[in-house]
Design a protein around this motif. Structure first.
Motif, PDB file in Angstrom:
ATOM      1  N   THR A 152      26.635  25.965 -31.960  1.00  0.00           N
ATOM      2  CA  THR A 152      28.018  26.330 -32.292  1.00  0.00           C
ATOM      3  C   THR A 152      28.485  25.610 -33.551  1.00  0.00           C
ATOM      4  OG1 THR A 152      28.898  24.677 -30.763  1.00  0.00           O
ATOM      5  CG2 THR A 152      28.675  26.922 -29.939  1.00  0.00           C
ATOM      6  N   ARG A 153      28.098  24.358 -33.700  1.00  0.00           N
ATOM      7  CA  ARG A 153      28.471  23.597 -34.894  1.00  0.00           C
ATOM      8  C   ARG A 153      27.851  24.228 -36.153  1.00  0.00           C
ATOM      9  NH1 ARG A 153      28.071  18.950 -32.783  1.00  0.00           N
ATOM     10  NH2 ARG A 153      25.825  18.761 -32.974  1.00  0.00           N
ATOM     11  N   ALA A 154      26.583  24.574 -36.080  1.00  0.00           N
ATOM     12  CA  ALA A 154      25.885  25.154 -37.233  1.00  0.00           C
ATOM     13  C   ALA A 154      26.429  26.539 -37.593  1.00  0.00           C
ATOM     14  CB  ALA A 154      24.397  25.243 -36.952  1.00  0.00           C
ATOM     15  N   MET A 155      26.826  27.285 -36.571  1.00  0.00           N
ATOM     16  CA  MET A 155      27.317  28.652 -36.798  1.00  0.00           C
ATOM     17  C   MET A 155      28.812  28.696 -37.092  1.00  0.00           C
ATOM     18  SD  MET A 155      25.192  30.514 -33.752  1.00  0.00           S
ATOM     19  CE  MET A 155      25.793  32.161 -34.069  1.00  0.00           C
ATOM     20  N   GLY A 156      29.510  27.606 -36.798  1.00  0.00           N
ATOM     21  CA  GLY A 156      30.942  27.565 -37.021  1.00  0.00           C
ATOM     22  C   GLY A 156      31.726  28.439 -36.046  1.00  0.00           C
ATOM     23  N   VAL A 157      31.227  28.534 -34.811  1.00  0.00           N
ATOM     24  CA  VAL A 157      31.881  29.355 -33.783  1.00  0.00           C
ATOM     25  C   VAL A 157      32.085  28.514 -32.525  1.00  0.00           C
ATOM     26  CG1 VAL A 157      30.887  31.495 -34.662  1.00  0.00           C
ATOM     27  CG2 VAL A 157      29.699  30.250 -32.868  1.00  0.00           C
ATOM     28  N   THR A 158      32.782  29.088 -31.565  1.00  0.00           N
ATOM     29  CA  THR A 158      32.986  28.418 -30.283  1.00  0.00           C
ATOM     30  C   THR A 158      31.968  28.940 -29.269  1.00  0.00           C
ATOM     31  OG1 THR A 158      34.558  30.083 -29.543  1.00  0.00           O
ATOM     32  CG2 THR A 158      35.455  28.170 -30.722  1.00  0.00           C
ATOM     33  N   PRO A 159      31.685  28.175 -28.216  1.00  0.00           N
ATOM     34  CA  PRO A 159      30.745  28.656 -27.196  1.00  0.00           C
ATOM     35  C   PRO A 159      31.099  30.031 -26.630  1.00  0.00           C
ATOM     36  CG  PRO A 159      31.103  26.326 -26.896  1.00  0.00           C
ATOM     37  CD  PRO A 159      32.083  26.779 -27.956  1.00  0.00           C
ATOM     38  N   PRO A 160      32.388  30.308 -26.340  1.00  0.00           N
ATOM     39  CA  PRO A 160      32.689  31.651 -25.828  1.00  0.00           C
ATOM     40  C   PRO A 160      32.281  32.765 -26.798  1.00  0.00           C
ATOM     41  CG  PRO A 160      34.539  30.199 -25.390  1.00  0.00           C
ATOM     42  CD  PRO A 160      33.590  29.445 -26.295  1.00  0.00           C
ATOM     43  N   SER A 161      32.355  32.498 -28.088  1.00  0.00           N
ATOM     44  CA  SER A 161      31.945  33.508 -29.077  1.00  0.00           C
ATOM     45  C   SER A 161      30.461  33.826 -28.965  1.00  0.00           C
ATOM     46  CB  SER A 161      32.248  33.021 -30.496  1.00  0.00           C
ATOM     47  OG  SER A 161      33.618  32.812 -30.679  1.00  0.00           O
ATOM     48  N   ILE A 162      29.657  32.816 -28.709  1.00  0.00           N
ATOM     49  CA  ILE A 162      28.218  33.041 -28.542  1.00  0.00           C
ATOM     50  C   ILE A 162      27.962  33.875 -27.301  1.00  0.00           C
ATOM     51  CG2 ILE A 162      26.020  31.914 -27.976  1.00  0.00           C
ATOM     52  CD1 ILE A 162      26.696  29.769 -29.979  1.00  0.00           C
ATOM     53  N   TYR A 163      28.673  33.567 -26.224  1.00  0.00           N
ATOM     54  CA  TYR A 163      28.485  34.326 -24.980  1.00  0.00           C
ATOM     55  C   TYR A 163      28.914  35.776 -25.138  1.00  0.00           C
ATOM     56  CZ  TYR A 163      27.471  29.885 -22.754  1.00  0.00           C
ATOM     57  OH  TYR A 163      26.904  28.692 -22.421  1.00  0.00           O
ATOM     58  N   VAL A 164      29.989  36.021 -25.877  1.00  0.00           N
ATOM     59  CA  VAL A 164      30.448  37.400 -26.099  1.00  0.00           C
ATOM     60  C   VAL A 164      29.439  38.159 -26.954  1.00  0.00           C
ATOM     61  CG1 VAL A 164      32.201  38.808 -27.251  1.00  0.00           C
ATOM     62  CG2 VAL A 164      32.896  36.920 -25.783  1.00  0.00           C
ATOM     63  N   ALA A 165      28.953  37.524 -28.006  1.00  0.00           N
ATOM     64  CA  ALA A 165      28.062  38.206 -28.952  1.00  0.00           C
ATOM     65  C   ALA A 165      26.622  38.335 -28.446  1.00  0.00           C
ATOM     66  CB  ALA A 165      28.061  37.461 -30.285  1.00  0.00           C
ATOM     67  N   TYR A 166      26.123  37.313 -27.742  1.00  0.00           N
ATOM     68  CA  TYR A 166      24.700  37.278 -27.387  1.00  0.00           C
ATOM     69  C   TYR A 166      24.418  37.184 -25.887  1.00  0.00           C
ATOM     70  CZ  TYR A 166      24.392  36.321 -32.353  1.00  0.00           C
ATOM     71  OH  TYR A 166      24.527  36.399 -33.706  1.00  0.00           O
ATOM     72  N   GLY A 167      25.424  36.936 -25.100  1.00  0.00           N
ATOM     73  CA  GLY A 167      25.229  36.804 -23.655  1.00  0.00           C
ATOM     74  C   GLY A 167      24.954  35.383 -23.225  1.00  0.00           C
ATOM     75  N   ASP A 168      24.020  34.728 -23.898  1.00  0.00           N
ATOM     76  CA  ASP A 168      23.679  33.346 -23.593  1.00  0.00           C
ATOM     77  C   ASP A 168      22.781  32.803 -24.703  1.00  0.00           C
ATOM     78  OD1 ASP A 168      21.269  34.631 -23.092  1.00  0.00           O
ATOM     79  OD2 ASP A 168      21.243  34.190 -20.960  1.00  0.00           O
ATOM     80  N   LYS A 169      22.334  31.572 -24.534  1.00  0.00           N
ATOM     81  CA  LYS A 169      21.474  30.937 -25.541  1.00  0.00           C
ATOM     82  C   LYS A 169      20.178  31.729 -25.735  1.00  0.00           C
ATOM     83  CE  LYS A 169      18.886  26.651 -26.161  1.00  0.00           C
ATOM     84  NZ  LYS A 169      18.618  25.338 -25.590  1.00  0.00           N
TER      85      LYS A 169
END
Length: 45
Positions: free
Chosen positions: A18-35
């Motif tokens: 999240t730090r490298a991408m400049g996003v929040t964890p919820p944004s990753i879950y919305v866009a990709y589902g999970d890690k």
């Protein structure tokens, strides 16, 4: 993508991603589902 290449899947934390991408964890879950979904997308790229 670069973090996964440098450290591998297991050693790369969600906080680092999240730090490298400049996003929040919820944004990753919305866009990709999970890690794992983010990892799959990085591998395809």
């Amino acid at each position: 993508m670069l973090l996964f290449w440098r450290y591998g899947y297991e050693a790369t934390s969600l906080a680092e991603l999240t730090r490298a991408m400049g996003v929040t964890p919820p944004s990753i879950y919305v866009a990709y589902g999970d890690k794992k979904g983010l990892f799959r997308s990085a591998v395809r790229r």
